[in-house]
Design a protein around this motif. Sequence first.
Motif, short mmCIF file in Angstrom:
data_model
loop_
_atom_site.label_atom_id
_atom_site.label_comp_id
_atom_site.label_asym_id
_atom_site.label_seq_id
_atom_site.Cartn_x
_atom_site.Cartn_y
_atom_site.Cartn_z
N UNK A 152 -4.01 3.88 -0.49
CA UNK A 152 -5.09 4.06 -1.47
C UNK A 152 -6.19 3.03 -1.24
N UNK A 153 -5.80 1.78 -1.00
CA UNK A 153 -6.79 0.74 -0.73
C UNK A 153 -7.59 1.04 0.52
N UNK A 154 -6.93 1.57 1.54
CA UNK A 154 -7.63 1.90 2.79
C UNK A 154 -8.66 2.99 2.54
N UNK A 155 -8.31 3.98 1.72
CA UNK A 155 -9.29 5.03 1.42
C UNK A 155 -10.49 4.47 0.67
N UNK A 156 -10.27 3.36 -0.08
CA UNK A 156 -11.36 2.70 -0.80
C UNK A 156 -12.04 1.64 0.06
#
Length: 113
Positions: A71-75
């Motif tokens: 999720x952090x990578x997508x953000x």
Amino acid sequence: MENPQIKYQRQAIKNASPTELISKLYDFAIQACYQEDGERLNRVLETLIQSLNYDYEIAGELYGLYEYCQRLARQKEFDEVRELLEPIREAWEESVVKDKQETVNQGGRGFVV
């Protein structure tokens, strides 16, 4: 002609044990964070998820952490992902890979991951 560095990396992966492969996956994930390559980072995290052995209690916790990192990578929060993965990679290297190498060096049979 194939790049010698890529050829070397492929050979190192082919010769690596399962525990060493996990270390390499952490290295690839951390490198992807530095390069801000979200696609590659998510592929590596997915591979780490697929490699989990749910016979061990920690697998569920790692699954949650890897999903959170995705999720952090997508953000595009690559620094945060790296800060989460680096200590895990260090702990893996110290507790699993080195312990296995010591066991093998002492004539033991090691263990299976």
